[in-house]
Design a protein around this motif. Structure first.
Motif, short mmCIF file in Angstrom:
data_model
loop_
_atom_site.label_atom_id
_atom_site.label_comp_id
_atom_site.label_asym_id
_atom_site.label_seq_id
_atom_site.Cartn_x
_atom_site.Cartn_y
_atom_site.Cartn_z
N HIS A 1 -6.80 -20.93 -0.30
CA HIS A 1 -6.32 -21.19 -1.65
C HIS A 1 -6.61 -20.00 -2.57
O HIS A 1 -7.74 -19.53 -2.66
N ILE A 2 -5.56 -19.52 -3.25
CA ILE A 2 -5.67 -18.44 -4.22
C ILE A 2 -5.35 -19.02 -5.60
O ILE A 2 -4.20 -19.38 -5.87
N PRO A 3 -6.33 -19.10 -6.49
CA PRO A 3 -6.15 -19.83 -7.75
C PRO A 3 -5.68 -18.97 -8.93
O PRO A 3 -6.15 -19.14 -10.05
N PHE A 4 -4.75 -18.06 -8.67
CA PHE A 4 -4.28 -17.18 -9.73
C PHE A 4 -2.75 -17.24 -9.84
O PHE A 4 -2.04 -17.33 -8.83
N CYS A 5 -2.26 -17.17 -11.07
CA CYS A 5 -0.83 -17.08 -11.35
C CYS A 5 -0.61 -16.09 -12.48
O CYS A 5 -1.51 -15.86 -13.30
#
Length: 463
Positions: A65-69
């Motif tokens: 999971h990569i929690p950046f936008c």
């Protein structure tokens, strides 16, 4: 803090349609709002080594999971933040690497450890640079032991981050599926959903994905946006079909607390029969349009082009096989426990959880979660099986639990049958939804939640 009434499915328990057709999108059970801090172990939080001891590990699923936008869409309640200042992405990957080392150590080597599938999600994994994506793949392969070149690998992206260099890395490292969130090809609708993009940007990104020759392209679209009509909805569908996507996901718009749209005039979770009718009408129009264009319905949301390669693993079943989630927004599943880290939607809370994750050194224990045994395991198996268009073989249920689904859930399945949501032509041994049952999946799914899970979700305070 406000109660998450849109997630709990608090409509009349005697009638799954009482709360309307859009009570909750059930993509996993139990929802993370039912998780609580874990204890009950002599040393405090349960060690991962003990949780995974004796678990089958020959067909695991791996999720990073990569929690950046780059931006946060108005409808989004995913665990993600805008941007990654001050080398936060580097620190996050450092923590992900530490976590992967601890998890792989906890899995041990007494039984074979094999990953049958892998996925990078978020957030937006392609927010990472090409070099950072290389490192992400290295964590999956060198730390966890996943063979990305031989198992299905799905990656989520966005129009602005689907750049040629990033896609080249993913294709070279074995990506078999790229899923892009388009939501609408109509610029005015994208703005209404607080999705700042232009169709030209979307089309350019789709061209780059096709140039990368990833076998499966999935396009996400949303119906129920303010101002959307059946004509504009079909326009978006045809614009997507022009790219010949192997998969299409059609999502109803939800307005949830603490999201951009949730703070607008429409009250999150409030009953809106006219909006429900609009979404149902657009769903049916979209479903029929895709079926007429050679797509097969896999679930309420998912459609696959006839003859397209399957993007999932052949030997992994979400109902029975374990899952390893890495990252502060990921969840992991053993046969008896689902666990993760703390959950939030509000940006400030998310930033705090990410900061704590990047500073952590010890990832050897489970933080928060919920045990899924007995009745809960039966509910999860039934829910995740019956929401698929192919339905559930009752002999498989009987073999696993030693009982019959109609004996275990007479009230729920009886209600579904009376409403015409079960397919009477399925024949003996198969429990399958009718077309109208699939259309009402978001009312049907929450009806299978247990009283204790409902209570835990109702008690959760959104943050």
């Amino acid at each position: 803090m406000t109660s998450t009434t849109d997630i709990t499915g608090t409509a009349d328990a005697g009638d799954p349609a009482a709360g309307g057709p859009y009570r909750s999108y059930v993509y996993a059970y139990p929802h993370k709002t039912a998780y609580r801090p874990l204890g009950g172990h002599p040393a405090g939080r349960p060690p991962l080594r003990e949780l995974w001891a004796g678990e089958p590990k020959d067909a695991l699923s791996l999720y990073l999971h990569i929690p950046f936008c780059e931006v946060r869409c108005g409808f989004c309640n995913l665990f993600t933040r805008i941007g990654a200042p001050d080398e936060l992405s580097t620190r996050y990957l450092d923590a992900l690497d530490r976590q992967a080392g601890a998890v792989r150590d906890a899995l041990g080597d007494r039984e074979p450890v094999r990953f049958a599938s892998a996925a990078f999600g978020g957030g937006t994994p392609t927010f990472l640079t090409a070099g950072e994506l290389e490192r992400l793949c290295d964590i999956a392969e060198k730390r966890m032991g996943a063979d990305l070149l031989s198992v299905p690998l799905s990656v989520e992206t966005s129009p602005s981050t689907a750049t040629a260099d990033r896609l080249a890395v993913l294709a070279g490292r074995g990506a078999t599926r790229v899923s892009i969130g388009v939501q609408s090809f109509v610029d005015a609708e994208a703005r209404a959903a607080v999705r700042p993009q232009h169709r030209s940007e979307v089309e350019a990104a789709l061209g780059r994905i096709r140039d990368a020759r990833v076998p499966v392209l999935n396009i996400d679209l949303i119906y129920g946006i303010d101002g959307q009509t059946e004509r504009s909805w079909l326009f978006s569908l045809d614009a997507a079909l022009a790219w010949g996507p192997e998969e299409l996901y059609l999502y109803p718009l939800y307005v949830r607390p603490l999201t951009g749209l949730g703070r607008s005039a429409r009250v999150a979770g409030a009953a809106d029969p006219a909006w429900d009718e609009q979404r149902l009408r657009l769903y049916r129009a979209g479903r029929d349009h895709l079926l007429a264009h050679g797509y097969e319905q896999v679930s309420m949301r998912m459609f696959r082009r006839a003859g397209a390669p399957r993007a999932g693993a052949e030997d992994h079943a979400c109902q029975t096989d374990g899952m390893i989630g890495l990252g502060c927004g990921a969840r992991s599943y053993t046969s008896t426990l689902h666990y993760s880290f703390d959950y939030a939607v509000e940006m400030r809370e998310i930033r705090g959880i990410i900061d704590a994750f990047t500073a952590a050194e010890d990832f050897s224990r489970a933080e928060v979660g919920r045990y899924v045994t007995g009745d809960e395991a039966r509910r999860r198996h039934l829910l995740q099986s019956v929401l698929q268009a192919e339905g559930m073989r009752t002999d498989g249920y009987r073999e696993r639990f030693g009982s019959e689904p109609f004996a275990d859930f007479p009230r729920e399945l009886g209600l579904f049958a009376r409403r015409g949501w079960l397919d009477p032509s399925a024949g003996p041994g198969l429990l399958r939804l009718s077309p109208e049952g699939l259309a009402h999946s978001d009312a049907l799914g929450p009806e299978l939640f247990s009283p204790s899970v409902r209570a835990a979700m109702a008690a959760y305070e959104a943050k």
